[in-house]
Motif scaffolding. Structure first.
Motif, PDB file in Angstrom:
ATOM      1  N   LYS A 246      -6.469  10.489   5.797  1.00  0.00           N
ATOM      2  CA  LYS A 246      -5.511   9.406   5.596  1.00  0.00           C
ATOM      3  C   LYS A 246      -6.105   8.396   4.618  1.00  0.00           C
ATOM      4  O   LYS A 246      -7.275   8.010   4.756  1.00  0.00           O
ATOM      5  N   THR A 247      -5.313   7.955   3.657  1.00  0.00           N
ATOM      6  CA  THR A 247      -5.766   6.953   2.699  1.00  0.00           C
ATOM      7  C   THR A 247      -4.689   5.894   2.498  1.00  0.00           C
ATOM      8  O   THR A 247      -3.501   6.157   2.703  1.00  0.00           O
ATOM      9  N   MET A 248      -5.120   4.706   2.098  1.00  0.00           N
ATOM     10  CA  MET A 248      -4.204   3.640   1.710  1.00  0.00           C
ATOM     11  C   MET A 248      -4.751   2.973   0.456  1.00  0.00           C
ATOM     12  O   MET A 248      -5.921   2.585   0.406  1.00  0.00           O
TER      13      MET A 248
ATOM     14  N   ARG B 242      -9.247   2.656  -1.283  1.00  0.00           N
ATOM     15  CA  ARG B 242      -9.396   1.321  -0.679  1.00  0.00           C
ATOM     16  C   ARG B 242      -9.610   1.442   0.825  1.00  0.00           C
ATOM     17  O   ARG B 242     -10.465   0.779   1.404  1.00  0.00           O
ATOM     18  N   HIS B 243      -8.825   2.304   1.460  1.00  0.00           N
ATOM     19  CA  HIS B 243      -8.990   2.581   2.894  1.00  0.00           C
ATOM     20  C   HIS B 243      -8.936   4.091   3.085  1.00  0.00           C
ATOM     21  O   HIS B 243      -7.976   4.739   2.668  1.00  0.00           O
ATOM     22  N   PHE B 244      -9.965   4.645   3.722  1.00  0.00           N
ATOM     23  CA  PHE B 244     -10.048   6.085   3.965  1.00  0.00           C
ATOM     24  C   PHE B 244     -10.476   6.323   5.407  1.00  0.00           C
ATOM     25  O   PHE B 244     -11.350   5.638   5.936  1.00  0.00           O
ATOM     26  N   GLU B 245      -9.834   7.282   6.041  1.00  0.00           N
ATOM     27  CA  GLU B 245     -10.277   7.757   7.349  1.00  0.00           C
ATOM     28  C   GLU B 245      -9.919   9.227   7.472  1.00  0.00           C
ATOM     29  O   GLU B 245      -9.041   9.733   6.753  1.00  0.00           O
ATOM     30  N   CYS B 246     -10.603   9.919   8.350  1.00  0.00           N
ATOM     31  CA  CYS B 246     -10.284  11.325   8.558  1.00  0.00           C
ATOM     32  C   CYS B 246     -10.407  11.681  10.034  1.00  0.00           C
ATOM     33  O   CYS B 246     -11.089  10.999  10.801  1.00  0.00           O
TER      34      CYS B 246
ATOM     35  N   TYR C 104       0.829  -1.203   0.000  1.00  0.00           N
ATOM     36  CA  TYR C 104       0.000   0.000   0.000  1.00  0.00           C
ATOM     37  C   TYR C 104       0.867   1.257   0.000  1.00  0.00           C
ATOM     38  O   TYR C 104       1.961   1.278   0.574  1.00  0.00           O
ATOM     39  N   GLU C 105       0.310   2.293  -0.612  1.00  0.00           N
ATOM     40  CA  GLU C 105       0.852   3.631  -0.399  1.00  0.00           C
ATOM     41  C   GLU C 105      -0.068   4.338   0.589  1.00  0.00           C
ATOM     42  O   GLU C 105      -1.258   4.511   0.331  1.00  0.00           O
ATOM     43  N   TYR C 106       0.498   4.679   1.715  1.00  0.00           N
ATOM     44  CA  TYR C 106      -0.224   5.431   2.747  1.00  0.00           C
ATOM     45  C   TYR C 106       0.045   6.908   2.520  1.00  0.00           C
ATOM     46  O   TYR C 106       1.189   7.332   2.318  1.00  0.00           O
ATOM     47  N   THR C 107      -1.018   7.716   2.540  1.00  0.00           N
ATOM     48  CA  THR C 107      -0.838   9.159   2.425  1.00  0.00           C
ATOM     49  C   THR C 107      -1.611   9.865   3.529  1.00  0.00           C
ATOM     50  O   THR C 107      -2.666   9.404   3.970  1.00  0.00           O
ATOM     51  N   SER C 108      -1.059  10.967   3.974  1.00  0.00           N
ATOM     52  CA  SER C 108      -1.726  11.847   4.931  1.00  0.00           C
ATOM     53  C   SER C 108      -1.717  13.241   4.341  1.00  0.00           C
ATOM     54  O   SER C 108      -0.683  13.713   3.863  1.00  0.00           O
ATOM     55  N   GLN C 109      -2.873  13.877   4.331  1.00  0.00           N
ATOM     56  CA  GLN C 109      -2.956  15.238   3.809  1.00  0.00           C
ATOM     57  C   GLN C 109      -3.881  16.076   4.669  1.00  0.00           C
ATOM     58  O   GLN C 109      -4.704  15.554   5.423  1.00  0.00           O
TER      59      GLN C 109
END
Length: 436
Positions: A230-232, A214-218, A190-195
């Motif tokens: 945050k996403t993965m 695929r995976h999202f949280e805020c 996975y590529e994890y990103t935080s913005q």
């Protein structure tokens, strides 16, 4: 020989539940579990079972017999052909991840904490995020229970199937989960990103964030318009070193946040300032790694928590109301509000039963007053058909639970059938489920 202690005080991780059981048992084999349960029946004793103690409620609390599954741990077998792993009930989620990772496999989804036992995670409906993924219980295709008679009962869609949908989330009230078979997948990269985005942007793009990742949280920060997203997602790139990523998590999300939390505890009126400061400190970051290495983050700062599951379509409106209520009531809170999504399922006591779900979690630092804040947030969640996470604090009564869990009567019939003498109950569960 089974290990046993007497007169020892037990506390859960959050220190919201404490008791001194007559005996604490540490069985290392399934046979020992059966023997202890048979002894309990003969002596008319009740047993509650603890994994990692990460539930915030009094689910485990007992003055009678307590059983820890810490020694009943490990992977029993991996079936690569059918894509399953069988693990003992006390195995921690991080252990499963590490062992599967060595073989190139992973669980399809995990929560943001991975220290729970698999038995505890299943019993309380522990979840991660991603609208195409159910909670951890949906990964279980077979459960082995030790029942109140001290006998072994294997439950799956094919074997004793009448118990299957009840056993997947049971609050430990049907029996002791000693073994679980889980679906597994080839370990994704996975590529994890935080913005950092503004709340107005989240409002406009919420549906897109949920559906396209695929995976999202805020995380919403009280008194701030800044939201951390945050996403993965699947990546074709090679995994990177996680040393810096883990160091930043430990430093920023634990040690520095602990200092901020202490300041807020000592000077509650500073909560607004520190929440805004924390929001401004959110940066953009990206890391590529194996999935099981990215799901969870360490949690050193202790807190209290409530979490509610509401229908996904109400997520945006609920978040607006949450923000407004915090401003209106001037709640002294600095912890971000965690928002995740979960696929609908057909498990009787799952908060996501028959509806795509948004989970919204509210935290308060240990030592700070939380009652007023939690009460207001719970009131909003009720308005949006909220179901409480079974392992988190809540004030729902049996009548309210009956209204929101249509299969609760059927669950209670099975509970009575499998444990007619209440071997696996404590006062909290009896009151929660209105069992006399």
């Amino acid at each position: 020989m089974k290990k046993m202690k007497q007169g020892q005080t037990w506390k859960n991780w959050a220190h919201t539940s404490e008791s001194t059981p007559e005996r604490i048992f540490y069985p290392a084999t399934i046979e020992e579990v059966c023997e202890i349960v048979k002894d309990a029946g003969k002596q008319k004793k009740s047993i509650r079972v603890v994994g990692a103690g990460h539930s915030f409620t009094k689910l485990v609390q007992t003055d009678v017999w307590l059983m820890s599954l810490d020694l009943l741990s490990g992977i029993d077998s991996i079936d690569e052909e059918n894509g399953t792993v069988t693990v003992l009930g006390g195995t921690r989620l991080f252990q499963i991840g590490e062992e599967l990772g060595k073989r190139g496999y992973a669980q399809e989804n995990l929560g943001d904490i991975n220290v729970q036992s698999i038995a505890g995670a299943i019993s309380t409906g522990t979840h991660g995020t991603g609208i195409e993924f159910g909670n951890v219980s949906t990964q279980a295709i077979e459960i082995v229970l030790v029942t109140a008679s001290g006998t072994i009962l294997t439950i799956s869609e094919k074997e004793n199937s009448e118990y299957y949908k009840a056993a997947l989330v049971s609050l430990g009230s049907l029996g002791i989960i000693v073994k679980v078979t889980l679906k597994i997948i080839s370990c994704p990269i996975y590529e994890y990103t935080s913005q950092k985005v503004h709340f107005s942007q989240l409002e406009k793009q919420l549906k897109q964030f949920v559906k396209s990742n695929r995976h999202f949280e805020c995380y919403l920060f009280p008194y701030s318009d800044i939201v951390q997203v945050k996403t993965m997602n699947i990546s074709e790139r090679k995994p990177q070193s996680l040393k810096l990523h883990h160091f930043q998590n430990l430093l920023l999300e634990n040690y520095l946040f602990f200092l901020i939390s202490e300041m807020c505890r000592l000077f509650p009126k500073s909560s607004r300032f520190f929440s805004r400061l924390s929001a401004k400190a959110v940066g953009s970051s990206s890391i590529v790694a194996h999935s099981y290495q990215l799901f969870a983050t360490p949690r050193i700062v202790r807190f209290r928590e409530i979490e509610y599951c509401i229908p996904l379509e109400h997520m945006g409106a609920a978040l607006i109301e949450v923000r407004n209520r915090i401003e209106e009531k001037k709640h002294k809170v600095h912890f971000p509000i965690e928002c995740r999504t979960v696929k609908a399922d057909d498990i009787w006591l799952s908060p996501s039963y028959e509806r795509e779900s948004a989970y919204i979690a509210f935290h308060m630092y240990k030592g700070m007053p939380y009652e007023s804040y939690f009460r207001d947030m719970e009131e909003i969640m009720k308005k949006y058909e909220g179901r409480p996470h079974w392992g988190k604090m809540h004030n729902r009564k049996f009548a309210e639970l009956s209204d929101t869990y249509p299969k609760l009567p059927e669950f209670l019939e099975i509970r009575q059938e499998l444990d007619p003498n209440g071997v696996f109950l404590n006062e909290y569960v009896k009151k929660l489920l209105s069992i006399s």
